[in-house]
Scaffold this active site. Structure first.
Site, PDB file in Angstrom:
ATOM      1  N   PRO A  23      75.936  -0.031  40.053  1.00 47.33           N
ATOM      2  CG  PRO A  23      73.908   1.093  39.807  1.00 47.33           C
ATOM      3  CD  PRO A  23      74.844   0.557  40.840  1.00 47.33           C
ATOM      4  CB  ALA A  25      76.528   3.400  31.859  1.00 46.62           C
ATOM      5  CD  GLN A  31      70.625   2.288  38.056  1.00 49.27           C
ATOM      6  OE1 GLN A  31      71.346   2.581  37.108  1.00 49.27           O
ATOM      7  NE2 GLN A  31      70.896   2.657  39.304  1.00 49.27           N
ATOM      8  CB  CYS A  54      72.708   8.624  35.720  1.00 47.71           C
ATOM      9  SG  CYS A  54      73.899   8.772  34.360  1.00 47.71           S
ATOM     10  CG  ASN A  97      78.008   4.802  45.449  1.00 49.35           C
ATOM     11  OD1 ASN A  97      77.517   5.368  44.484  1.00 49.35           O
ATOM     12  ND2 ASN A  97      79.124   4.116  45.339  1.00 49.35           N
ATOM     13  N   GLY A  98      80.372   6.148  47.317  1.00 50.18           N
ATOM     14  CA  GLY A  98      81.221   7.299  47.030  1.00 50.18           C
ATOM     15  C   GLY A  98      82.572   7.219  47.709  1.00 50.18           C
ATOM     16  CG  ASP A  99      85.263   9.718  47.437  1.00 51.11           C
ATOM     17  OD1 ASP A  99      85.294   9.635  46.197  1.00 51.11           O
ATOM     18  OD2 ASP A  99      85.216  10.805  48.049  1.00 51.11           O
ATOM     19  N   GLY A 106      81.818   1.351  43.228  1.00 55.02           N
ATOM     20  CA  GLY A 106      81.739   1.529  41.786  1.00 55.02           C
ATOM     21  C   GLY A 106      83.104   1.650  41.158  1.00 55.02           C
ATOM     22  NE  ARG A 107      84.189   7.417  40.488  1.00 53.11           N
ATOM     23  CZ  ARG A 107      84.809   8.512  40.922  1.00 53.11           C
ATOM     24  NH1 ARG A 107      85.703   9.112  40.170  1.00 53.11           N
ATOM     25  NH2 ARG A 107      84.532   9.007  42.115  1.00 53.11           N
TER      26      ARG A 107
END
Length: 332
Positions: free
Chosen positions: A17, A19, A71, A101, A202-204, A226-227
């Site tokens: 998720p 924003a 979410q 967040c 999650n992450g990288d 995500g990113r």
């Protein structure tokens, strides 16, 4: 496959998720590219409770993007309970609680990452939401901890599991880190060892290789991206293909990037209207074209455009520009 409560996913690769990004338009693209599940951007419970029209519209789910995790972002038991009851009547497959967040305006109000600072309060909120949506699994997304002196992801995971959460997603950074530095995957491994519900890391995760590495190093049941998906919904196709075959797919061509950017423009404008859709699409086009020839100058140009037709015309012109240089390089 990954199963969360009664919800069975086609695979264990999930759109995180985000924003301002994870509206139905982008979620549809991610699902088409192979995401096993897509997560909606966080919905503010207070605004939802008070009938804010824009917030209510964020509950929209399209058939072609299912299953969707919706979410909720709030800080007190009552507003979270009421918001969960509203989500219970939607097509969301899962209700997720935002406890990760790190944005100042979110955690200063007591929501997001601030919730995870008090595992027992976090558990009370989870328990209330679970009771409000008996027909949907409840999950929680949180971070490694608040800062390097307050690492409590394992404690939070145990508390929310005891309160009825059926899966957790763990980001390997602290709230104070925001998105700086390297994600600590060891905390995902520690959470996985501490609970009996599915754990999503999650992450990288920006490549298929990193997705597999995270799963191998942590023992996590799924991976959340995500990113790494910004301007790159193809990452879900690449990751799932690599997991299944060990083969690395070629990167999307300039032609495919432009084609998907054009389609995304149409989807977003249809969803949000000409004014908002055009302005939100500018950042997506910048992400789609990042790394291409003279993309910085192109970004400066599109940020001044005010209609979707102008955006699409600019994309066509930019692709013609890229083809011209490609032809010159072949001739040379």
């Amino acid at each position: 496959m990954l199963k969360i409560g009664q919800v069975e996913l086609e695979n264990n690769v999930i759109l995180a998720p985000m924003a301002g990004v994870c509206n139905p338009s982008f979620r549809v693209l991610a699902k088409e590219m192979g995401a096993g599940m897509v997560c909606a951007e966080m919905v503010a419970t207070k605004a939802l409770q008070h009938g804010n029209a824009k917030t209510r519209s964020m509950l929209t789910i399209l058939q072609e993007e299912k299953p969707v995790s919706m979410q909720l972002m709030g800080c007190d038991v009552e507003s979270m309970r009421i918001a969960a009851e509203l989500v219970a009547d939607t097509d969301a497959a899962i209700v997720d609680i935002n406890m990760g967040c790190p944005a100042n305006k979110v955690h200063k109000a007591g929501s997001g990452a601030a919730l995870a600072r008090d595992p027992q309060n976090a558990a009370r909120i989870v328990e209330a939401v679970v009771k409000a949506v008996p027909n949907k699994p409840v999950t929680v997304k949180f971070r490694k901890g608040w800062d390097d002196d307050n690492i409590n992801a394992v404690e939070v995971a145990k508390a929310v599991e005891a309160a009825g959460a059926q899966a957790v997603a763990v980001h390997g950074r602290t709230a104070k880190q925001m998105y700086q530095g390297q994600a600590d995957w060891s905390i995902i491994r520690a959470v996985k060892a501490a609970v009996n519900i599915p754990v999503i890391g999650n992450g990288d995760v920006t490549t298929p290789q990193k997705a597999v590495q995270l799963l191998q190093e942590t023992g996590a049941d799924g991976v959340m991206i995500g990113r790494g998906s910004l301007g790159n919904p193809w990452i879900f196709r690449a990751v799932t293909h690599f997991m299944a075959t060990g083969e690395e797919l070629p990167l999307p061509s300039a032609e495919e990037r432009i084609r998907v950017a054009l389609r995304h423009t149409d989807l977003l404008v249809a969803e949000k209207g000409e004014y908002t859709g055009t302005r939100e699409m500018r950042k997506h086009i910048a992400w789609y074209t990042k790394g291409l020839r003279d993309s910085n100058q192109f970004r400066d140009k599109i940020n001044l455009l005010e209609t979707s037709e102008a955006l699409k015309e600019a994309l066509h012109e930019y692709y013609a520009y890229l083809l011209k240089y490609e032809a010159q390089e072949v001739m040379n």
